[in-house]
Scaffold this active site. Structure first.
Site, short mmCIF file in Angstrom:
data_model
loop_
_atom_site.label_atom_id
_atom_site.label_comp_id
_atom_site.label_asym_id
_atom_site.label_seq_id
_atom_site.Cartn_x
_atom_site.Cartn_y
_atom_site.Cartn_z
N HIS A 59 38.97 39.51 46.62
CA HIS A 59 39.94 38.59 46.01
C HIS A 59 40.87 38.09 47.11
O HIS A 59 41.16 36.89 47.17
CB HIS A 59 40.70 39.30 44.90
CG HIS A 59 41.57 38.40 44.09
ND1 HIS A 59 41.09 37.25 43.49
CD2 HIS A 59 42.89 38.47 43.76
CE1 HIS A 59 42.07 36.65 42.83
NE2 HIS A 59 43.18 37.38 42.98
N LYS A 75 39.20 32.83 50.92
CA LYS A 75 40.41 32.07 50.59
C LYS A 75 41.20 31.70 51.85
O LYS A 75 42.05 30.81 51.80
CB LYS A 75 41.30 32.88 49.65
CG LYS A 75 40.76 33.01 48.23
CD LYS A 75 41.74 33.76 47.34
CE LYS A 75 41.23 33.91 45.92
NZ LYS A 75 40.12 34.87 45.80
N GLU A 86 43.94 46.02 46.63
CA GLU A 86 42.49 45.81 46.67
C GLU A 86 41.82 46.70 47.71
O GLU A 86 40.75 47.26 47.46
CB GLU A 86 42.16 44.35 46.96
CG GLU A 86 40.67 44.06 46.88
CD GLU A 86 40.32 42.58 46.93
OE1 GLU A 86 39.17 42.24 46.59
OE2 GLU A 86 41.19 41.77 47.31
N CYS A 92 43.26 33.91 37.30
CA CYS A 92 42.47 33.83 38.54
C CYS A 92 41.16 34.59 38.47
O CYS A 92 40.36 34.52 39.41
CB CYS A 92 43.31 34.33 39.71
SG CYS A 92 44.86 33.43 39.87
N PHE A 129 46.64 37.18 36.83
CA PHE A 129 47.87 37.49 36.11
C PHE A 129 47.50 38.03 34.72
O PHE A 129 46.54 37.60 34.10
CB PHE A 129 48.72 36.23 35.94
CG PHE A 129 49.50 35.83 37.17
CD1 PHE A 129 49.39 36.51 38.37
CD2 PHE A 129 50.36 34.74 37.12
CE1 PHE A 129 50.11 36.14 39.49
CE2 PHE A 129 51.09 34.35 38.24
CZ PHE A 129 50.96 35.05 39.43
N HIS A 161 43.17 29.31 47.29
CA HIS A 161 42.98 30.01 46.01
C HIS A 161 42.82 28.96 44.92
O HIS A 161 43.79 28.33 44.49
CB HIS A 161 44.18 30.91 45.73
CG HIS A 161 43.98 31.85 44.58
ND1 HIS A 161 42.95 31.74 43.68
CD2 HIS A 161 44.70 32.94 44.18
CE1 HIS A 161 43.04 32.69 42.79
NE2 HIS A 161 44.09 33.44 43.07
#
Length: 414
Positions: free
Chosen positions: A303, A336, A314, A164, A400, A341
């Site tokens: 994010h 998002k 975050e 991502c 990830f 996403h």
């Protein structure tokens, strides 16, 4: 080191298939999350996604052979790159030599729809039924390769795969290439089209996806009710150029790319570090390189996935990177909440949004933020867009494998 600016933008997104539609939808607080229409969902635990609608590759000048021989994700990339090149007005071998023009367009997953189609062909009819173009359609570098072919970009070609964080890393590495003189201009961004049964099943079984059947209560960044992210798809592509060359040809400049941070959590294959330390360091690196100082007005495109762990880590990382006082002054949003996403594409699209935020002095909102989590106490721009002229914008992406990327932009006068 040379200065680097953004002179062209292009995108294919769930909110619309060009930057005007994307920006308009964001400022209106539109939600592009809907019930999935591209496949049956009876046997899937997830029923909603942010799909790209009304996408016709031929509308972007892509010929029939290219359409037949490319996965959906690569067609998104070619369409977005076509828009970005037209927006920029950059002409290869006129404004930039072909061997000084590069391409860095990544994908987190690559041609997974092609993989699923050809696996079905193998199971149903044996090896002879598998297309000879299976491999070139599936591989995650083919979007960057075919964009380079389309625009005769003979310089550096670097398709990045960092889950991502792919789109943000791609822009960051392209920025470095221009800054360090390895290229004079770059097409850069990300592309993804992974809304398919096996991807949804895999993400859902890892407890990453929201299972809400209500599209308006599925993607809930920074909300106490958040339970996972919502899959999206699309592409974002930017044209980066050396500043003096862009000025000489009278290019329209959206923003200056001025900082980049790249770190790894080295902690867990899916979960972020609870202390947010590596994400903090990515932001610090980008902000330090950008020359950010106390008093600069800052916008953060978070994010902000809407997963319990990400939003907490975050928020902590933002506070650690800026200090408590500056963190409370920053204006933050997670777009998002509207476009979902987009995995490897999301960072590039969010950098386009960040550039437009600087250019227009408007911050898109975090919609559906109805029940703020008391642990998450910063300014996330709930519900509606608002006027705010930021000097600097940063966009965060975390993937990830513990991949962290942050790119900083600075407002620039034409």
């Amino acid at each position: 080191m040379r200065r680097v600016v953004i002179t062209g933008l292009g995108c294919v997104t769930p909110l619309g298939n060009n930057t005007e539609a994307l920006w308009s939808g964001l400022l209106k607080g539109e939600c592009a999350i809907r019930e999935i229409t591209s496949m049956p969902t009876e046997n899937l635990p997830v029923k909603v996604a942010a799909e790209v609608l009304d996408f016709k590759p031929e509308d972007f000048g892509i010929d029939k052979a290219m359409i037949r021989h490319n996965d959906r994700y690569a067609l998104f990339a070619i369409a977005a790159a076509t828009q970005a090149m037209a927006d920029s007005g950059l002409k290869v071998d006129v404004d930039v030599p072909a061997n000084r023009f590069g391409c860095a367009i990544g994908s987190g997953v690559g041609g997974i729809q092609t993989f699923c189609r050809e696996h079905s062909a193998l199971m149903e009819g044996g090896s002879r039924r598998v297309s000879p173009l299976f491999i070139p359609e599936m591989i995650a570098n083919i979007a960057s390769g075919n964009v380079a072919i389309t625009f005769n970009a003979q310089g550096p070609n670097l398709p990045i795969v960092t889950a991502c964080a792919t789109g943000t890393h791609s822009v960051g590495e392209a920025y470095r290439m221009v800054r360090e003189g390895r290229a004079d201009a770059m097409l850069t961004g990300g592309a993804e089209a992974a809304i398919c049964e096996i991807a949804i099943a895999g993400f859902a079984n890892s407890k990453a996806l929201s299972t809400s059947t209500d599209p308006m209560a599925a993607s809930l960044p920074f909300d106490a009710r958040r339970k996972g992210f919502v899959m999206g798809e699309g592409s974002g592509v930017l044209v980066l150029e050396e500043y003096e060359a862009a000025k000489r040809r009278g290019a329209h400049i959206y923003a200056e790319v001025c900082g980049y941070g790249n770190t790894c959590d080295a902690h867990h294959y899916t979960a972020p570090r609870p202390d947010g330390l590596s994400a903090t360091n990515a932001m610090r690196l980008a902000l330090e390189e950008a020359g950010f100082k106390a008093g600069d007005r800052l916008y953060i495109n978070a994010h902000g996935t809407g997963t319990p762990l990400n939003d907490r880590a975050e928020t902590l990382a933002i506070k650690q990177a800026l200090g408590e006082e500056e963190a409370r002054k920053a204006v933050i949003s997670s777009t998002k909440s509207m476009h979902g996403h987009m995995l490897g594409a999301t960072g590039a699209v969010e950098l386009i949004i960040s550039a437009l935020t600087l250019k227009h002095g408007m911050v898109p909102p975090t919609i559906h933020l109805d029940e703020p989590d008391p642990e998450l106490d910063l300014d996330y721009t709930p519900h509606t867009a608002r006027k705010y002229q930021a000097d600097v914008a940063i966009s965060n992406s975390f993937g990830f494998g513990g991949q962290n990327a942050c790119v900083a932009l600075r407002r620039i006068e034409d």
